[in-house]
Each structure stands twice: as structure tokens, then as C-alpha cells.
Design a protein around this motif. Structure first.
Motif, PDB file in Angstrom:
ATOM      1  N   LEU A  21       0.777  -1.240   0.112  1.00 45.63           N
ATOM      2  CA  LEU A  21      -0.027  -0.125   0.103  1.00 45.63           C
ATOM      3  C   LEU A  21       1.050   1.067  -0.108  1.00 45.63           C
ATOM      4  CD1 LEU A  21      -2.751   1.418   0.270  1.00 45.63           C
ATOM      5  CD2 LEU A  21      -2.448   1.159   2.778  1.00 45.63           C
ATOM      6  N   VAL A  22       0.669   2.243  -0.954  1.00 43.30           N
ATOM      7  CA  VAL A  22       1.244   3.395  -0.965  1.00 43.30           C
ATOM      8  C   VAL A  22       0.235   4.750  -1.328  1.00 43.30           C
ATOM      9  CG1 VAL A  22       1.887   3.264  -3.324  1.00 43.30           C
ATOM     10  CG2 VAL A  22       3.198   4.715  -1.954  1.00 43.30           C
ATOM     11  N   GLN A  23       0.693   5.832  -0.841  1.00 39.92           N
ATOM     12  CA  GLN A  23      -0.090   6.926  -1.022  1.00 39.92           C
ATOM     13  C   GLN A  23      -0.002   7.379  -2.245  1.00 39.92           C
ATOM     14  OE1 GLN A  23       0.647   9.832   2.226  1.00 39.92           O
ATOM     15  NE2 GLN A  23      -1.265   8.864   3.340  1.00 39.92           N
ATOM     16  N   ALA A  24      -1.193   8.234  -2.909  1.00 41.50           N
ATOM     17  CA  ALA A  24      -0.737   8.680  -4.329  1.00 41.50           C
ATOM     18  C   ALA A  24       0.232   9.599  -4.298  1.00 41.50           C
ATOM     19  CB  ALA A  24      -2.010   9.436  -4.546  1.00 41.50           C
ATOM     20  N   GLY A  25       1.051   9.725  -5.070  1.00 45.00           N
ATOM     21  CA  GLY A  25       2.223  10.467  -5.366  1.00 45.00           C
ATOM     22  C   GLY A  25       3.429   9.603  -4.806  1.00 45.00           C
ATOM     23  N   GLY A  26       3.124   8.681  -4.101  1.00 38.87           N
ATOM     24  CA  GLY A  26       4.477   7.826  -3.548  1.00 38.87           C
ATOM     25  C   GLY A  26       5.315   7.000  -4.547  1.00 38.87           C
ATOM     26  N   SER A  27       6.122   6.252  -3.887  1.00 39.87           N
ATOM     27  CA  SER A  27       6.908   5.487  -4.889  1.00 39.87           C
ATOM     28  C   SER A  27       6.696   3.956  -4.409  1.00 39.87           C
ATOM     29  CB  SER A  27       8.485   5.880  -5.157  1.00 39.87           C
ATOM     30  OG  SER A  27       8.430   7.262  -5.471  1.00 39.87           O
ATOM     31  N   LEU A  28       7.223   3.074  -5.061  1.00 37.14           N
ATOM     32  CA  LEU A  28       7.448   1.541  -4.730  1.00 37.14           C
ATOM     33  C   LEU A  28       8.321   0.928  -5.786  1.00 37.14           C
ATOM     34  CD1 LEU A  28       5.668   0.221  -2.335  1.00 37.14           C
ATOM     35  CD2 LEU A  28       4.172  -0.458  -4.102  1.00 37.14           C
ATOM     36  N   ARG A  29       9.054  -0.107  -5.190  1.00 40.59           N
ATOM     37  CA  ARG A  29       9.864  -0.903  -6.099  1.00 40.59           C
ATOM     38  C   ARG A  29       9.516  -2.283  -6.169  1.00 40.59           C
ATOM     39  NH1 ARG A  29      16.387  -1.920  -6.396  1.00 40.59           N
ATOM     40  NH2 ARG A  29      15.995  -3.065  -4.737  1.00 40.59           N
ATOM     41  N   LEU A  30       9.253  -2.907  -7.209  1.00 45.78           N
ATOM     42  CA  LEU A  30       8.941  -4.430  -7.204  1.00 45.78           C
ATOM     43  C   LEU A  30      10.078  -5.203  -7.601  1.00 45.78           C
ATOM     44  CD1 LEU A  30       5.468  -4.225  -9.057  1.00 45.78           C
ATOM     45  CD2 LEU A  30       6.123  -4.184  -6.677  1.00 45.78           C
ATOM     46  N   SER A  31      10.222  -6.454  -7.242  1.00 44.77           N
ATOM     47  CA  SER A  31      11.344  -7.106  -7.681  1.00 44.77           C
ATOM     48  C   SER A  31      10.752  -8.420  -8.273  1.00 44.77           C
ATOM     49  CB  SER A  31      11.979  -7.429  -6.616  1.00 44.77           C
ATOM     50  OG  SER A  31      12.857  -6.340  -5.960  1.00 44.77           O
ATOM     51  N   CYS A  32      11.609  -9.290  -8.971  1.00 48.86           N
ATOM     52  CA  CYS A  32      10.898 -10.530  -9.518  1.00 48.86           C
ATOM     53  C   CYS A  32      12.497 -11.296  -9.898  1.00 48.86           C
ATOM     54  CB  CYS A  32      10.412 -10.322 -10.865  1.00 48.86           C
ATOM     55  SG  CYS A  32      10.012 -11.922 -11.863  1.00 48.86           S
ATOM     56  N   VAL A  33      12.601 -12.401  -9.248  1.00 49.02           N
ATOM     57  CA  VAL A  33      13.416 -13.301  -9.193  1.00 49.02           C
ATOM     58  C   VAL A  33      13.259 -14.221 -10.306  1.00 49.02           C
ATOM     59  CG1 VAL A  33      15.229 -14.703  -7.921  1.00 49.02           C
ATOM     60  CG2 VAL A  33      14.490 -12.560  -7.128  1.00 49.02           C
ATOM     61  N   SER A  35      21.633  -9.209 -14.088  1.00 46.13           N
ATOM     62  CA  SER A  35      21.789 -10.278 -14.615  1.00 46.13           C
ATOM     63  C   SER A  35      22.545 -11.310 -13.905  1.00 46.13           C
ATOM     64  CB  SER A  35      22.665 -10.189 -15.734  1.00 46.13           C
ATOM     65  OG  SER A  35      22.224  -9.256 -16.776  1.00 46.13           O
ATOM     66  N   ALA A  36      23.495 -10.983 -12.771  1.00 45.90           N
ATOM     67  CA  ALA A  36      23.978 -11.766 -11.859  1.00 45.90           C
ATOM     68  C   ALA A  36      23.126 -12.274 -10.904  1.00 45.90           C
ATOM     69  CB  ALA A  36      25.059 -11.068 -11.168  1.00 45.90           C
ATOM     70  N   GLU A  37      22.027 -11.697 -10.807  1.00 46.68           N
ATOM     71  CA  GLU A  37      21.085 -12.261  -9.631  1.00 46.68           C
ATOM     72  C   GLU A  37      19.736 -12.625 -10.195  1.00 46.68           C
ATOM     73  OE1 GLU A  37      21.623 -12.473  -6.357  1.00 46.68           O
ATOM     74  OE2 GLU A  37      23.701 -11.646  -6.556  1.00 46.68           O
ATOM     75  N   ASN A  38      19.704 -12.662 -11.703  1.00 51.77           N
ATOM     76  CA  ASN A  38      18.495 -13.184 -12.174  1.00 51.77           C
ATOM     77  C   ASN A  38      17.150 -12.553 -11.621  1.00 51.77           C
ATOM     78  OD1 ASN A  38      19.863 -15.030 -13.906  1.00 51.77           O
ATOM     79  ND2 ASN A  38      19.857 -16.483 -12.430  1.00 51.77           N
ATOM     80  N   THR A  39      17.513 -11.134 -11.704  1.00 50.57           N
ATOM     81  CA  THR A  39      16.354 -10.113 -10.973  1.00 50.57           C
ATOM     82  C   THR A  39      16.036  -9.088 -12.116  1.00 50.57           C
ATOM     83  OG1 THR A  39      16.920 -10.908  -8.660  1.00 50.57           O
ATOM     84  CG2 THR A  39      15.563  -8.904  -8.824  1.00 50.57           C
ATOM     85  N   TYR A  69       0.064  -6.766 -10.203  1.00 53.78           N
ATOM     86  CA  TYR A  69       1.389  -6.378 -11.015  1.00 53.78           C
ATOM     87  C   TYR A  69       1.947  -7.892 -11.279  1.00 53.78           C
ATOM     88  CZ  TYR A  69       1.053  -1.473 -11.036  1.00 53.78           C
ATOM     89  OH  TYR A  69       0.431  -0.003 -11.325  1.00 53.78           O
ATOM     90  N   TYR A  70       2.241  -8.111 -12.273  1.00 48.35           N
ATOM     91  CA  TYR A  70       2.802  -9.487 -12.618  1.00 48.35           C
ATOM     92  C   TYR A  70       4.014  -9.496 -13.374  1.00 48.35           C
ATOM     93  CZ  TYR A  70      -1.955 -11.606 -12.063  1.00 48.35           C
ATOM     94  OH  TYR A  70      -3.271 -11.653 -11.906  1.00 48.35           O
ATOM     95  N   CYS A  71       5.062  -9.957 -13.189  1.00 46.61           N
ATOM     96  CA  CYS A  71       6.578 -10.437 -13.931  1.00 46.61           C
ATOM     97  C   CYS A  71       6.149 -11.274 -14.942  1.00 46.61           C
ATOM     98  CB  CYS A  71       7.440 -10.630 -12.903  1.00 46.61           C
ATOM     99  SG  CYS A  71       9.046 -10.999 -13.347  1.00 46.61           S
TER     100      CYS A  71
END
Length: 128
Positions: free
Chosen positions: A11-23, A74-78, A94-96
């Protein structure tokens, strides 16, 4: 087969930031392109960024250009998706996704049919 596991939603407020990761695991050495999609209830799955695994060339739809950045380790396949200036209408799962080398596809990189491997999805909620 490639297995994908996403993390970083929430959950994040409007105007905020978020980082998604996919391994990626399994046959990750054969990655050709990875992408992030999102799908809100009642809407089609939409590509929000794609990246070529070897040369790092990226693609963004106009709706997120200048706000989202896709990158890979690339080293972490992420693969990562850095999202900024988030809007409530970007609330979605959100899907990877991954396309492997040697697989012939006839669809654009923004088309979900280009990808055969998918993560389980992660919820991103942007509150107003």
C-alpha cells in the motif's frame, strides 16, 4: 521452464513510490526479455515495462514513461520495476513475465501473449 517470484508490493499513498522485484529461477540462463504487466479488476492485462535481457534496451507505454523504470541484475537473475508518482488508478495486481531465447513469438513485446512464464502476481494499492 522459468519460475518467477515477485516481491515488493503493498500500500502506498498517491504520489508515492514503490519498487517491485522479480527473481527468475530454473532455466534463467535462457532469458531473452522480461516485462512487468498489471491488471486491475475488469480490465485487460497491460504492459508497464519490458527489458531485453542481453542489451538492456527498454520499452514503456506512454502511460508510465518518465515515472516507471525497469532494470535488471543479470548476476542475480532479477528484474526490478521502480514506480514513482503513483496514481490511485494504478492500483492493480502486478505480474512479472519472461520470454526465453529460442522461442518464436509473433506478438509485440507489450502483448502478454509474447510471454510464457509468469509470476503469481503481487498487489499494489495506491490510496488517494
Amino acid at each position: 521452464q522459468v519460475q518467477l517470484v515477485e516481491s515488493g508490493g503493498g500500500l502506498v499513498q498517491a504520489g508515492g513510490s514503490l519498487r517491485l522485484s522479480c527473481v527468475a529461477s530454473g532455466r534463467a540462463f535462457s532469458l531473452y526479455r522480461m516485462a512487468w504487466f498489471r491488471q486491475a479488476p475488469g480490465k485487460e492485462r497491460e504492459c508497464v515495462g519490458a527489458i531485453n535481457w542481453n542489451d538492456g534496451i527498454t520499452y514503456y507505454p506512454d502511460s508510465v514513461k518518465g515515472r516507471f523504470i525497469i532494470s535488471r541484475d543479470s548476476a542475480e537473475n532479477t528484474v526490478y520495476l521502480q514506480m514513482t508518482s503513483l496514481k490511485p488508478e494504478e492500483t492493480a495486481v502486478y505480474y512479472c513475465a519472461a520470454r526465453q531465447a529460442g522461442v518464436t513469438v509473433y506478438y509485440a513485446q507489450s502483448d502478454p501473449r509474447s510471454y510464457r512464464a509468469w509470476g503469481q502476481g503481487i498487489q499494489v494499492t495506491v490510496s488517494s
